[in-house]
Design a protein around this motif. Sequence first.
Motif, PDB file in Angstrom:
ATOM      1  N   UNK A  92     -33.801   1.472 -57.035  1.00 40.78           N
ATOM      2  CA  UNK A  92     -34.583   1.044 -56.123  1.00 40.78           C
ATOM      3  C   UNK A  92     -34.127   1.017 -54.630  1.00 40.78           C
ATOM      4  N   UNK A  93     -34.818   0.818 -53.742  1.00 40.50           N
ATOM      5  CA  UNK A  93     -34.018   0.506 -52.331  1.00 40.50           C
ATOM      6  C   UNK A  93     -34.820  -0.330 -51.599  1.00 40.50           C
ATOM      7  N   UNK A  94     -34.148  -1.310 -50.904  1.00 43.92           N
ATOM      8  CA  UNK A  94     -35.126  -2.236 -50.008  1.00 43.92           C
ATOM      9  C   UNK A  94     -34.294  -2.158 -48.475  1.00 43.92           C
ATOM     10  N   UNK A 193     -27.888   2.230 -66.641  1.00 46.33           N
ATOM     11  CA  UNK A 193     -27.618   1.278 -65.516  1.00 46.33           C
ATOM     12  C   UNK A 193     -28.707   1.182 -64.333  1.00 46.33           C
ATOM     13  N   UNK A 194     -29.161   0.034 -63.998  1.00 46.29           N
ATOM     14  CA  UNK A 194     -30.096  -0.048 -62.836  1.00 46.29           C
ATOM     15  C   UNK A 194     -29.167  -0.153 -61.531  1.00 46.29           C
ATOM     16  N   UNK A 195     -29.942   0.505 -60.508  1.00 47.53           N
ATOM     17  CA  UNK A 195     -29.359   0.327 -59.126  1.00 47.53           C
ATOM     18  C   UNK A 195     -30.184  -0.258 -58.154  1.00 47.53           C
ATOM     19  N   UNK A 196     -29.867  -1.330 -57.442  1.00 46.16           N
ATOM     20  CA  UNK A 196     -30.524  -1.743 -56.181  1.00 46.16           C
ATOM     21  C   UNK A 196     -29.789  -1.535 -54.853  1.00 46.16           C
ATOM     22  N   UNK A 197     -30.357  -0.756 -54.150  1.00 44.79           N
ATOM     23  CA  UNK A 197     -29.541  -0.368 -52.965  1.00 44.79           C
ATOM     24  C   UNK A 197     -30.241  -1.096 -51.657  1.00 44.79           C
ATOM     25  N   UNK A 204     -33.874   2.808 -44.101  1.00 47.27           N
ATOM     26  CA  UNK A 204     -34.997   3.407 -44.494  1.00 47.27           C
ATOM     27  C   UNK A 204     -35.142   4.730 -43.367  1.00 47.27           C
ATOM     28  N   UNK A 205     -35.106   4.366 -41.920  1.00 45.42           N
ATOM     29  CA  UNK A 205     -35.029   5.307 -40.924  1.00 45.42           C
ATOM     30  C   UNK A 205     -34.347   6.529 -41.241  1.00 45.42           C
ATOM     31  N   UNK A 206     -33.069   6.094 -41.516  1.00 49.49           N
ATOM     32  CA  UNK A 206     -32.000   7.382 -41.424  1.00 49.49           C
ATOM     33  C   UNK A 206     -32.079   8.185 -42.914  1.00 49.49           C
ATOM     34  N   UNK A 226     -37.363   6.478 -56.068  1.00 50.72           N
ATOM     35  CA  UNK A 226     -38.813   6.625 -56.092  1.00 50.72           C
ATOM     36  C   UNK A 226     -39.694   7.056 -54.802  1.00 50.72           C
ATOM     37  N   UNK A 227     -38.941   7.748 -53.856  1.00 52.88           N
ATOM     38  CA  UNK A 227     -39.474   8.272 -52.479  1.00 52.88           C
ATOM     39  C   UNK A 227     -40.352   7.218 -51.930  1.00 52.88           C
ATOM     40  N   UNK A 228     -39.711   5.870 -51.998  1.00 53.28           N
ATOM     41  CA  UNK A 228     -40.050   4.556 -51.202  1.00 53.28           C
ATOM     42  C   UNK A 228     -38.973   3.564 -51.058  1.00 53.28           C
ATOM     43  N   UNK A 229     -39.232   2.744 -50.017  1.00 53.87           N
ATOM     44  CA  UNK A 229     -38.362   1.494 -49.922  1.00 53.87           C
ATOM     45  C   UNK A 229     -39.441   0.412 -50.056  1.00 53.87           C
ATOM     46  N   UNK A 230     -38.833  -0.445 -50.943  1.00 56.97           N
ATOM     47  CA  UNK A 230     -39.513  -1.935 -50.989  1.00 56.97           C
ATOM     48  C   UNK A 230     -39.298  -2.665 -49.939  1.00 56.97           C
TER      49      UNK A 230
END
Length: 289
Positions: A92-94, A193-197, A204-206, A226-230
């Motif tokens: 996931x990405x935040x 392994x889980x990843x949190x970016x 997000x913009x870049x 997941x094609x989205x940013x939290x």
Amino acid sequence: MTEPTKKQVQLLLKAACEHAGSQGIWSKRHEVSSATVSNILAGKWSTIADKMWLKVAAALKYQGLEWQTAHTADFVLMQEFCRMAQAQSASAAVSYDAGGGKTHALQHYAAKHKNVFVIQCAEYWTKKLFLSSLYRSLGKDPSGRTCPELAEGIIAELRQLNKPLMVIDEIDKLRDPLVMYYIELYNKLDGICGFLLVGAPHLRIAWERNAQRDKRGFKEIYSRVGRRFLRLNGVKQKDVALICEANGVGDAAQVQAVWNAIEDNKDLRRVKREIERIHMGNKPLADVA
């Protein structure tokens, strides 16, 4: 609050009561019950809540006060993002504003859970420094290892663990070729392994722009998260009130003053400075440096 800190507060309280003339006078002056004061001085601490310790410490202007974590809305969200990524071995990405408490929340989660590893990226990092940092976060010494050896070592170590989570904070500071290493790690550790970016709004913009332009690797990265940013909620006045209360600032006027000081930029680092200033007796920071 730790035992050594409580002992320091106890000593300060004893001296303050003697200076005031009695425990009762000090109690009334600072709106702390006489029973609480008596119990602190007598060492009967089991029934005294941390909130009361903080209030007494603040009244004494104790400057060694430990910073207490408040469960703000975004803090709770970040804990849930970490929990989800770890439990599901997902990525996931935040992407959200700096100064919102993301890094503190990540470090708090890592301190409370097993097999969670956090690195903070820097703009000057090379491939070797990035991989070395990942390897070091696993408790391993990267000295003398080549980049391929570090990459293979990271994968081997993570494969041995139960539900590991790798958190890459401020990943927006990495140059694009370094970000591509995430794909390699993901492909070798998918389902393990889980990843949190995590990064600032530019992340997000870049990444969305690069994916739309079909820049090499970015469609794959975007797919992996997941094609989205939290998203987070941002700092609200009620969050500032929670932080103030957790750190011994309960006076409504003081809480409002802290909010007024940060209302324009919503930076929790400024909240911390304002609370520390209140504990120092409202002196400007330059006067107490």
